[in-house]
Design an enzyme around this catalytic site. Structure first.
Site, PDB file in Angstrom:
ATOM      1  N   GLY A  60       0.788  -1.229   0.000  1.00 40.13           N
ATOM      2  CA  GLY A  60       0.000   0.000   0.000  1.00 40.13           C
ATOM      3  C   GLY A  60       0.822   1.282   0.000  1.00 40.13           C
ATOM      4  O   GLY A  60       2.029   1.311  -0.203  1.00 40.13           O
ATOM      5  N   THR A  88      -2.747  -5.429  -5.195  1.00 38.21           N
ATOM      6  CA  THR A  88      -1.759  -4.972  -6.174  1.00 38.21           C
ATOM      7  C   THR A  88      -2.381  -4.809  -7.547  1.00 38.21           C
ATOM      8  O   THR A  88      -2.122  -3.834  -8.264  1.00 38.21           O
ATOM      9  CB  THR A  88      -0.587  -5.963  -6.254  1.00 38.21           C
ATOM     10  OG1 THR A  88       0.017  -6.077  -4.962  1.00 38.21           O
ATOM     11  CG2 THR A  88       0.449  -5.511  -7.255  1.00 38.21           C
ATOM     12  N   ASP A 148      -2.836 -17.552  -0.910  1.00 40.48           N
ATOM     13  CA  ASP A 148      -4.115 -18.077  -0.422  1.00 40.48           C
ATOM     14  C   ASP A 148      -5.010 -18.593  -1.537  1.00 40.48           C
ATOM     15  O   ASP A 148      -6.052 -19.188  -1.268  1.00 40.48           O
ATOM     16  CB  ASP A 148      -4.883 -16.990   0.341  1.00 40.48           C
ATOM     17  CG  ASP A 148      -4.195 -16.587   1.634  1.00 40.48           C
ATOM     18  OD1 ASP A 148      -3.339 -17.362   2.101  1.00 40.48           O
ATOM     19  OD2 ASP A 148      -4.510 -15.520   2.168  1.00 40.48           O
ATOM     20  N   GLY A 154      -4.566 -18.276   5.241  1.00 41.29           N
ATOM     21  CA  GLY A 154      -5.935 -18.254   4.731  1.00 41.29           C
ATOM     22  C   GLY A 154      -6.725 -17.181   5.445  1.00 41.29           C
ATOM     23  O   GLY A 154      -7.543 -17.457   6.316  1.00 41.29           O
ATOM     24  N   ARG A 155      -6.429 -15.925   5.100  1.00 42.75           N
ATOM     25  CA  ARG A 155      -7.076 -14.796   5.777  1.00 42.75           C
ATOM     26  C   ARG A 155      -8.577 -14.783   5.518  1.00 42.75           C
ATOM     27  O   ARG A 155      -9.379 -14.601   6.423  1.00 42.75           O
ATOM     28  CB  ARG A 155      -6.437 -13.490   5.298  1.00 42.75           C
ATOM     29  CG  ARG A 155      -6.981 -12.241   5.943  1.00 42.75           C
ATOM     30  CD  ARG A 155      -6.310 -11.016   5.356  1.00 42.75           C
ATOM     31  NE  ARG A 155      -4.883 -11.015   5.647  1.00 42.75           N
ATOM     32  CZ  ARG A 155      -4.355 -10.479   6.748  1.00 42.75           C
ATOM     33  NH1 ARG A 155      -5.131  -9.890   7.625  1.00 42.75           N
ATOM     34  NH2 ARG A 155      -3.060 -10.497   6.944  1.00 42.75           N
ATOM     35  N   GLU A 173      -5.872 -19.175   9.294  1.00 45.13           N
ATOM     36  CA  GLU A 173      -5.682 -18.011  10.157  1.00 45.13           C
ATOM     37  C   GLU A 173      -6.927 -17.140  10.271  1.00 45.13           C
ATOM     38  O   GLU A 173      -7.113 -16.429  11.256  1.00 45.13           O
ATOM     39  CB  GLU A 173      -4.522 -17.159   9.651  1.00 45.13           C
ATOM     40  CG  GLU A 173      -4.712 -16.620   8.240  1.00 45.13           C
ATOM     41  CD  GLU A 173      -3.539 -15.789   7.766  1.00 45.13           C
ATOM     42  OE1 GLU A 173      -2.921 -15.109   8.614  1.00 45.13           O
ATOM     43  OE2 GLU A 173      -3.236 -15.812   6.561  1.00 45.13           O
ATOM     44  N   MET A 227       7.582 -19.748   7.225  1.00 43.88           N
ATOM     45  CA  MET A 227       8.442 -20.746   6.608  1.00 43.88           C
ATOM     46  C   MET A 227       7.899 -21.129   5.229  1.00 43.88           C
ATOM     47  O   MET A 227       8.647 -21.293   4.272  1.00 43.88           O
ATOM     48  CB  MET A 227       8.530 -21.995   7.495  1.00 43.88           C
ATOM     49  CG  MET A 227       9.224 -21.762   8.817  1.00 43.88           C
ATOM     50  SD  MET A 227       9.189 -23.230   9.878  1.00 43.88           S
ATOM     51  CE  MET A 227      10.131 -24.372   8.879  1.00 43.88           C
TER      52      MET A 227
END
Length: 555
Positions: free
Chosen positions: A235, A262, A290, A334-335, A389, A447
């Site tokens: 951003g 993006t 993701d 995995g937002r 997540e 990782m």
């Protein structure tokens, strides 16, 4: 594909035998036998020969129409749509000749390239398109198509005049360096382009940092390393400054590698370039570990992420089965979408429970997560849980406050659901059930993001990069290179940024996971009633081929 433009639907200065691929938006009538020709006479490069795929009409009236349209058009240009018989819809990508008159085109240097001498058909046919949806009924419409990617017979850039730049933005992802390498090598080796630069530090690097010279020698072995040699940021960019920098440096091809945020920025940059009338091609390469970018089959780095996630799951399984009442808990990326967790679970076969953002769950009470954990421990003596997540965020304390905070890319800041649910499980069994457990929590997020891409992703990155290079050289702009139904395509920015791809929990793929893990759905009665209300919406998603079994990534 065969079409004819109805007499009432094309401008008077065009005739049916003289229609460019970038002539704009036309309405095609339905005929039993029809033809559609993109052939036309190029002002200079093609002389009097008709060359398929060359897309410039030298016409004062056309220029007048373009100038008057730009004066009144909104900031975001309208999508280019071609329609035809049987419900055919081509969502085309912009071309430089849409807003720049009298462009010169050149023969593609690939026709003399030794590597392509063995290819039967050097160039992609101008009428080639790729359907978004493959599985259709015999009476259903032919649906949405995208322009097939690949080398064109004519290019709109002279190789000696090309000044290209590459920028990477957002979070890290396996394969970034591979994409950079293949763009550079594709420009050098296929088209003889010698001037390629890297933008250091994401979008801000256009005006805040110096560029990095790139050539095949510099990028020779970068695909063996994780991360990005160009650096990245999130951003905070200034579109006007970026386009000023592009203009001042004499850059005429911009390759932007990044996720949905993006690509949204790339779309704005393209619109500003179009508004200024610059001969600059803007090509995007979609990146999200993701796999939550719509339309495309999958994003690069996803296969590597699933493969690496299995290593963590295997470690959790070894830890859990080695002790009494052992629980291995793995938090994966995995937002908003649980694709990595779902596919890693299916690939592993050692997971007893998978929790993702799209599937609500509750902890206590009959049918809750805690009850299921207890039954599995009594049955097997150990258990492995995978959680994305973004799962369970609504259950966390102060959830409203945490969801209101966002990072520089506009993503909501998440609480650590792995630590939270670990503590919740420990408290439940120690305080309420008085049952000893041994829980091991593993978080391999960074990782996984930092490793080099595997063989599958390396090949995919090569195809994406070379397709983007072919498209930019052919004069296309404002597009993203992506895989649709196993074919490389050019997708308009507006389709890539319109929404996020999510797991459909009423789909067969999620059903396969439930049957593999033998876990319950964890839906309480209230959630079940809400889901029934959304059943029509989920079915619509499947019918549109967004997340259903029709897509090859789910078969």
């Amino acid at each position: 594909m065969d079409f004819v433009i109805a007499p009432s639907s094309f401008p008077s200065f065009l005739n049916r035998d003289n229609i460019p691929s970038s002539a704009g938006i036309f309405t095609l009538t339905r005929f039993s036998t029809v033809t559609f020709s993109y052939d036309h006479r190029c002002p200079r490069g093609c002389r009097s020969r008709r060359i398929p795929g060359c897309s410039r009409i030298k016409c004062s009236r056309r220029r007048d129409m373009d100038s008057s349209k730009s004066a009144t058009s909104p900031e975001i240009s309208k999508p280019k749509i071609l329609t035809g018989p049987g419900g055919y819809v081509l969502e085309d990508v912009p071309h430089l000749s849409d807003y720049i008159p009298d462009l010169t085109c050149h023969p593609n240097p690939l026709q003399d390239h030794p590597a392509y001498s063995v290819v039967k058909q050097y160039f992609v046919h101008v009428d080639d398109t790729v359907p978004q949806k493959v599985v259709v009924h015999k009476d259903s419409p032919r649906g949405i198509h995208f322009r097939r990617a690949g080398a064109r017979q004519r290019v709109y850039f002279d190789s000696d005049e090309v000044h290209a730049c590459i920028v990477t933005c957002g979070g890290l992802c396996p394969g970034l360096n591979t994409v950079i390498r293949e763009i550079v090598c594709g420009l050098y080796h296929m088209y003889g382009v010698k001037k390629v630069e890297g933008i250091d530090g994401g979008y801000r690097g256009f005006y805040a940092k110096n560029t990095v010279h790139l050539d095949p020698k510099v990028v020779n072995d970068i695909h063996k390393r994780g991360g990005t040699i160009l650096g990245t940021s999130r951003g905070g960019h200034d579109t006007s400054k970026i386009v000023d920098s592009i203009q001042d440096r004499g850059i005429n091809q911009v390759y932007i590698i990044g996720g949905d945020g993006t690509q949204r920025g790339a779309s704005v940059i393209f619109e500003e370039i179009r508004r200024r009338g610059l001969k600059v091609s803007v090509a995007g390469i979609p990146k999200t570990i993701d796999n939550d970018i719509p339309v495309i089959d999958k994003s690069f780095g996803f296969d590597t992420a699933v493969e690496e996630a299995q290593r963590a799951i295997n470690a959790a399984h070894v830890e859990a089965e080695s002790i009494d009442n052992g629980i291995g808990l793995v938090k994966l990326m995995g937002r908003y979408s649980g694709f990595i967790a779902m596919y890693a679970t299916l690939a592993s076969r050692d997971v007893d429970c998978c929790l993702i953002p799209e599937s609500p769950f509750y902890l206590e009470g009959p049918g809750g997560l805690f009850e299921y954990i207890e039954s599995r421990l009594k049955e097997n003596g150990h258990m492995v849980i995978v959680i994305a997540e973004g799962a369970g965020q609504e259950l966390l304390s102060e959830s409203m406050q945490s969801m209101a905070q966002k990072d520089a890319s506009g993503n909501k800041l998440l609480k650590d659901v792995g630590l939270w649910i670990s503590q919740g499980i420990k408290d439940y069994f120690s305080k309420q059930r008085k049952m000893p457990i041994n829980l091991k929590y593993i978080d391999p997020t960074y990782m996984i993001r930092a490793v080099p891409s595997n063989a599958s992703d390396n090949v995919y990155c090569t195809l994406l990069a070379q397709s983007a290079v072919h498209g930019a050289m052919a004069g296309y702009t404002g597009f993203t290179s992506g895989l649709v139904n196993g074919r490389q395509t050019y997708i308009p920015f507006n389709r890539i940024i319109e929404k996020q791809n999510k797991v459909v929990i009423t789909d067969r793929m999620w059903a396969r996971l439930l049957s593999s893990t033998n876990q319950p759905s964890f839906w309480n009665p209230k959630v079940s009633m809400e889901d029934k209300g959304n059943e029509e919406e989920a079915t619509e998603l499947l019918d549109n081929g967004i997340c259903g079994e029709e897509s090859p990534r789910f078969n």
